[in-house]
Design a protein around this motif. Structure first.
Motif, PDB file in Angstrom:
ATOM      1  N   LEU A 104      46.396  31.777  46.474  1.00 18.63           N
ATOM      2  CA  LEU A 104      46.719  33.187  46.690  1.00 18.63           C
ATOM      3  C   LEU A 104      46.863  33.461  48.181  1.00 18.63           C
ATOM      4  O   LEU A 104      45.984  33.103  48.975  1.00 18.63           O
ATOM      5  N   LEU A 105      47.956  34.093  48.570  1.00 15.50           N
ATOM      6  CA  LEU A 105      48.144  34.558  49.934  1.00 15.50           C
ATOM      7  C   LEU A 105      47.748  36.026  49.998  1.00 15.50           C
ATOM      8  O   LEU A 105      48.266  36.847  49.239  1.00 15.50           O
ATOM      9  N   ILE A 106      46.800  36.355  50.874  1.00 21.02           N
ATOM     10  CA  ILE A 106      46.303  37.722  51.021  1.00 21.02           C
ATOM     11  C   ILE A 106      46.731  38.235  52.392  1.00 21.02           C
ATOM     12  O   ILE A 106      46.378  37.651  53.416  1.00 21.02           O
ATOM     13  N   GLY A 126      41.508  44.275  56.615  1.00 17.48           N
ATOM     14  CA  GLY A 126      40.719  45.481  56.832  1.00 17.48           C
ATOM     15  C   GLY A 126      39.550  45.561  55.861  1.00 17.48           C
ATOM     16  O   GLY A 126      39.181  44.574  55.213  1.00 17.48           O
ATOM     17  N   GLY A 127      38.985  46.759  55.721  1.00 15.07           N
ATOM     18  CA  GLY A 127      37.798  46.924  54.892  1.00 15.07           C
ATOM     19  C   GLY A 127      37.997  46.555  53.435  1.00 15.07           C
ATOM     20  O   GLY A 127      37.204  45.826  52.847  1.00 15.07           O
ATOM     21  N   VAL A 128      39.080  47.045  52.825  1.00 16.74           N
ATOM     22  CA  VAL A 128      39.370  46.726  51.427  1.00 16.74           C
ATOM     23  C   VAL A 128      39.658  45.245  51.270  1.00 16.74           C
ATOM     24  O   VAL A 128      39.174  44.587  50.340  1.00 16.74           O
ATOM     25  N   ALA A 129      40.452  44.699  52.193  1.00 13.67           N
ATOM     26  CA  ALA A 129      40.801  43.279  52.120  1.00 13.67           C
ATOM     27  C   ALA A 129      39.556  42.400  52.191  1.00 13.67           C
ATOM     28  O   ALA A 129      39.447  41.407  51.469  1.00 13.67           O
ATOM     29  N   GLN A 130      38.629  42.768  53.040  1.00 16.31           N
ATOM     30  CA  GLN A 130      37.427  41.945  53.179  1.00 16.31           C
ATOM     31  C   GLN A 130      36.614  41.921  51.897  1.00 16.31           C
ATOM     32  O   GLN A 130      36.039  40.891  51.539  1.00 16.31           O
ATOM     33  N   VAL A 131      36.574  43.053  51.182  1.00 13.95           N
ATOM     34  CA  VAL A 131      35.897  43.060  49.878  1.00 13.95           C
ATOM     35  C   VAL A 131      36.650  42.174  48.885  1.00 13.95           C
ATOM     36  O   VAL A 131      36.046  41.335  48.198  1.00 13.95           O
ATOM     37  N   LEU A 158      48.997  38.903  47.530  1.00 16.67           N
ATOM     38  CA  LEU A 158      48.216  40.131  47.366  1.00 16.67           C
ATOM     39  C   LEU A 158      48.341  40.941  48.656  1.00 16.67           C
ATOM     40  O   LEU A 158      47.852  40.535  49.710  1.00 16.67           O
ATOM     41  N   ASN A 159      49.010  42.073  48.565  1.00 17.38           N
ATOM     42  CA  ASN A 159      49.276  42.928  49.715  1.00 17.38           C
ATOM     43  C   ASN A 159      48.127  43.911  49.904  1.00 17.38           C
ATOM     44  O   ASN A 159      47.981  44.869  49.146  1.00 17.38           O
ATOM     45  N   LEU A 160      47.313  43.661  50.938  1.00 21.23           N
ATOM     46  CA  LEU A 160      46.228  44.571  51.294  1.00 21.23           C
ATOM     47  C   LEU A 160      46.428  45.091  52.721  1.00 21.23           C
ATOM     48  O   LEU A 160      45.465  45.414  53.412  1.00 21.23           O
ATOM     49  N   ALA A 161      47.693  45.113  53.148  1.00 19.22           N
ATOM     50  CA  ALA A 161      48.047  45.693  54.434  1.00 19.22           C
ATOM     51  C   ALA A 161      48.181  47.201  54.256  1.00 19.22           C
ATOM     52  O   ALA A 161      47.658  47.787  53.301  1.00 19.22           O
ATOM     53  N   VAL A 220      37.472  45.315  44.736  1.00 18.94           N
ATOM     54  CA  VAL A 220      37.168  44.572  43.499  1.00 18.94           C
ATOM     55  C   VAL A 220      38.352  44.621  42.527  1.00 18.94           C
ATOM     56  O   VAL A 220      38.784  43.575  42.014  1.00 18.94           O
ATOM     57  N   PRO A 221      38.942  45.803  42.253  1.00 18.43           N
ATOM     58  CA  PRO A 221      40.119  45.820  41.370  1.00 18.43           C
ATOM     59  C   PRO A 221      41.314  45.049  41.929  1.00 18.43           C
ATOM     60  O   PRO A 221      42.129  44.537  41.160  1.00 18.43           O
ATOM     61  N   ALA A 222      41.418  44.974  43.263  1.00 16.19           N
ATOM     62  CA  ALA A 222      42.501  44.180  43.845  1.00 16.19           C
ATOM     63  C   ALA A 222      42.351  42.718  43.447  1.00 16.19           C
ATOM     64  O   ALA A 222      43.329  42.054  43.067  1.00 16.19           O
TER      65      ALA A 222
END
Length: 419
Positions: free
Chosen positions: A4-6, A10-15, A81-84, A368-370
């Motif tokens: 998986l490429l993330i 940031g905060g959400v990404a780290q979780v 997974l786009n968490l930008a 978590v849902p991500a």
């Protein structure tokens, strides 16, 4: 099992990244990519001692399609997974199209410069067609449907909490509790206290823009738009207590109205304290929420971006935030010809989240849902070609995963209703 490429750290990404590393049976390899690679390296060093997931890092500009394509082609992930930031959704989708790799995100596209003349012309046309004037809507990403189908890839939109879990709650309610759903009230309550006079729990620029925009809701087949924060209700949230909440526009209303045409009314409410509202109104009145550049001593600055630099970083709120969140949906409808009302919700404790992953509950309930959405895609439990919102798939494996990975949910079959 999967690579998986993330994108984002940031905060959400780290979780989400931490949860991927807890779920090593599924996520055997991950690559964390960001413009600031030092953040990725620091997180890798923190996590790799306690996981069998192989972690690599990379530097990438999520605004640059060519850079994204080069990274995807070199890493060869099963999914991205786009968490930008929501501003970068379309460039990442474009890169996934070019490389024919599955795409996943947590929030819909928002333009960065809402004063740009070209965007404003498109925006005004969309407002007229859609019937509401929010800066963010799904039309930009739904427009990728045919191209994702032709590329034989899946685009999963909005696997955060709201949108995301609340949309899956709707699919679950329809599958297990109702023959028809007549109304949905989505309630987002943050009962946490961080001790600051004013701070936002996620990216200040995104948060303040969304809250200060006009509110809207779906009723009888059309949008009803209202002035920002003009509809207020009180609700007694389980494990949190009585809170003031205000009706906002939110993107999952749009997708739920599309995918459940029998629902007559869909509303979204979020809780705010008086201190937050007073500060926000003052900032709006003096122009600090403007998104267009202002010349100051020969330098162009965007007021809301400058304000972001002055406010506490949401990533620093974890150790000082106490209290709980309660987020869920009140459904009214019919089952076997009888009226029925239920409230499906999750309660999250800020301090417990911080102990587990080093973040407060706002980042936790999105991160978590991500991870779970990415897991649904890479394991094939959710599959297809084209662009989909989460409520279009079988909710059961997602709901099971919520219980397993830290977001247990409750079904209250005798809840208070919102008038």
């Amino acid at each position: 099992m999967s690579r998986l490429l993330i994108i984002g750290c940031g905060g959400v990404a780290q979780v989400a990244i931490t949860k991927c590393c807890q779920n090593s049976e599924v996520f055997t390899e991950i690559c964390i990519a960001s413009r600031t690679v030092s953040k990725c390296e620091a997180l890798k060093e923190k996590l790799e001692k306690n996981t069998t997931t192989k972690i690599t890092t990379a530097k990438v500009d999520a605004d640059n399609v060519d850079e994204l394509v080069a990274l995807i082609e070199s890493y060869k992930p099963e999914a991205v997974l786009n968490l930008a930031l929501p501003y970068q959704d379309l460039t990442i989708m474009d890169a996934c199209l070019k490389t024919k790799v599955n795409y996943i995100d947590t929030a819909n596209y928002e333009p960065e410069d809402t004063e740009d003349p070209e965007w404003k012309a498109i925006y005004e046309k969309r407002c007229k067609e859609a019937g509401f004037s929010a800066y963010f809507d799904y039309s930009w990403q739904w427009a990728y449907q045919d191209r994702f189908k032709e590329a034989n890839i899946l685009g999963l939109l909005g696997t955060g909490f709201d949108p995301g879990v609340t949309s899956v709650f709707t699919a679950y309610a329809k599958k297990h509790y109702f023959d028809t759903i007549e109304s949905v009230d989505i309630l987002d309550c943050n009962g946490g206290d961080h001790g600051y006079p004013f701070a936002t729990n996620f990216n200040p620029e995104i948060n303040l823009r969304e809250v200060s925009a006009p509110g809207s809701y779906w009723e009888d087949g059309h949008w009803v738009e209202i002035p920002a924060m003009s509809i207020k209700r009180e609700y007694d949230f389980p494990e949190v207590g009585m809170k003031d909440m205000y009706l906002l526009h939110h993107e999952e209303i749009e997708s739920l109205a599309k995918n459940y045409p029998e629902i007559k009314r869909i509303r979204f409410f979020m809780t705010f304290g008086q201190s937050y509202l007073t500060h926000m109104k003052c900032l709006e009145n003096v122009g600090m929420l403007r998104t267009d550049p202002v010349n100051f001593n020969g330098v162009d600055i965007v007021p809301i971006q400058f304000l972001k630099e002055l406010l506490p970083d949401p990533a620093t709120l974890g150790p000082r935030t106490v209290g709980k969140t309660n987020i869920g949906c009140i459904f009214k409808g019919k089952k076997d010809g009888k009226d029925k009302t239920i409230y499906i919700y999750n309660v999250c404790d800020h301090q417990e989240c911080y102990k587990e992953v080093g973040s407060q509950a706002i980042s936790y309930t999105t991160g978590v849902p991500a991870m779970i959405g990415a897991m649904m895609v890479v394991t094939g439990k959710w599959n297809g070609t084209g662009v989909f919102n989460v409520e279009e798939f079988d909710p059961d494996p997602y709901m099971e995963a919520l219980n397993k990975w830290g977001l247990p949910w409750v079904v209250d079959e005798n809840p208070a209703i919102v008038e």
